[in-house]
Write an enzyme that holds these catalytic residues in place. Structure first.
Site, PDB file in Angstrom:
ATOM      1  N   PRO A 191      -3.796   5.094   3.950  1.00  0.00           N
ATOM      2  CA  PRO A 191      -3.689   3.820   4.290  1.00  0.00           C
ATOM      3  C   PRO A 191      -2.935   2.571   3.497  1.00  0.00           C
ATOM      4  O   PRO A 191      -2.804   1.898   3.700  1.00  0.00           O
ATOM      5  CB  PRO A 191      -5.509   3.524   4.239  1.00  0.00           C
ATOM      6  N   TYR A 192      -2.936   3.655   2.101  1.00  0.00           N
ATOM      7  CA  TYR A 192      -2.374   2.343   1.109  1.00  0.00           C
ATOM      8  C   TYR A 192      -0.526   2.620   1.859  1.00  0.00           C
ATOM      9  O   TYR A 192      -0.043   1.142   1.533  1.00  0.00           O
ATOM     10  CB  TYR A 192      -2.095   3.376   0.288  1.00  0.00           C
TER      11      TYR A 192
END
Length: 319
Positions: free
Chosen positions: A152-153
């Protein structure tokens, strides 16, 4: 004198950037929310290094708070922005994806809206090499497809880059995304390998080695990164994505051996599986940075890590 907003200005990269801008005579507004991803006290100490310096304003606030941003822009009218504020870290993003979306995407959208409304000359955005994912071909080039983020980063940072393009296309906003390759140095984040490994060897605790030690990273010293950031601040380029790396990879086993040598103690290495979201290698093609920013990293990893270990010995281990 140029007025520059640095978001996340009390963090590792942000605080070094703030100091460099002040050193050359810019007016700096430092915005930080001092969150608890790691010790807020460390960030307060970073911010305190510039307190009392001419042209420095420290504001405690959050890029997700539109009202607070509106008040900041009304009061200070920054001409340029260095947008570093973000939730960082691959592994933590897997556990907290909604937090990363709200800060890294929503917060960036708020900054872009303020930049549009207040006719900001140039926005420099702190992006990441994590966007390149688990690709095998090296070095990583800005023209590579990056449609397969593995955390997700990485996905939220890529989304922010795309928002930057949208604001460039619609409103002519100058937006440069700098993809940082594993930044390290004094005041480095305590969740990063240089800090974790150094601390483990100093304290004689287990040093977790992910995988067999063959993974490699392009480690970039903080002074070199800041040189690239300042060059991007001064050069409105329309819309660009630019790698900032050291153009040299360091194998994990060699990294650990160097920490042992610098600290003067053997590590208690414990091999553990590679965590989800991690990538086997990173390596930056810095040709574009050299061409557009006159970027020229000067710090070999051995030199930079020695400086970090000296800082850790004096500022952490000695406390």
């Amino acid at each position: 004198m140029t007025s520059i907003l640095v978001t996340g200005g009390a963090g590792f990269i942000g605080s070094h950037t703030v100091q460099a801008l002040l050193d050359r005579g810019d007016t700096v507004i430092c915005l930080d929310n001092f969150n608890d991803y790691y010790s807020p006290q460390r960030k307060y100490q970073n911010a305190a290094l510039s307190l009392g310096r001419p042209g420095y304003t420290l504001i405690e606030g959050d890029v997700r708070d539109q009202d607070a941003l509106q008040a900041l822009f009304e009061a200070h009218r920054p001409q340029r922005i260095v947008h570093i504020a973000a939730m960082a870290g691959v592994r933590y993003s897997i556990e907290h994806p909604h937090l990363y979306e709200s800060v890294n995407v929503g917060g960036t959208l708020n900054i872009l809206e303020m930049a549009r409304r207040y006719n900001v000359e140039n926005v420099v955005f702190a992006s990441t090499s994590s966007i390149y994912g688990a690709r095998q071909a090296i070095p990583f080039n800005e023209a590579d497809r990056v449609d397969w983020p593995v955390s997700p980063y990485a996905a939220t940072k890529r989304a922010a880059e795309l928002l930057g393009y949208t604001y460039h296309h619609l409103y002519g906003l100058n937006f440069t995304a700098l993809r940082f390759f594993t930044v390290y140095g004094p005041r480095g984040r305590p969740d990063m390998a240089p800090y974790l490994f150094t601390e483990a060897v100093f304290k004689g605790t287990d040093l977790k080695m992910f995988g067999d030690g063959s993974s490699s990273r392009d480690y970039t010293y903080i002074d070199d990164i800041v040189q690239g950031v300042l060059a991007a601040v001064d050069r409105p380029l329309g819309y660009e994505i630019i790698n900032l790396g050291n153009n040299r990879t360091i194998c994990l086993r060699d990294f650990i051996a160097l920490v042992e040598r610098l600290v003067g103690k053997k590590a208690r290495v414990v091999q553990v599986p590679m965590p989800p979201g991690d990538v086997p290698r990173t390596c930056a093609d810095i040709g574009k940075a050299q061409r557009l920013l006159d970027y020229n990293p000067q710090t070999p990893f051995e030199t930079g890590l020695a400086r970090f270990v000296d800082w850790y010995r004096a500022e952490v281990a000695a406390q």
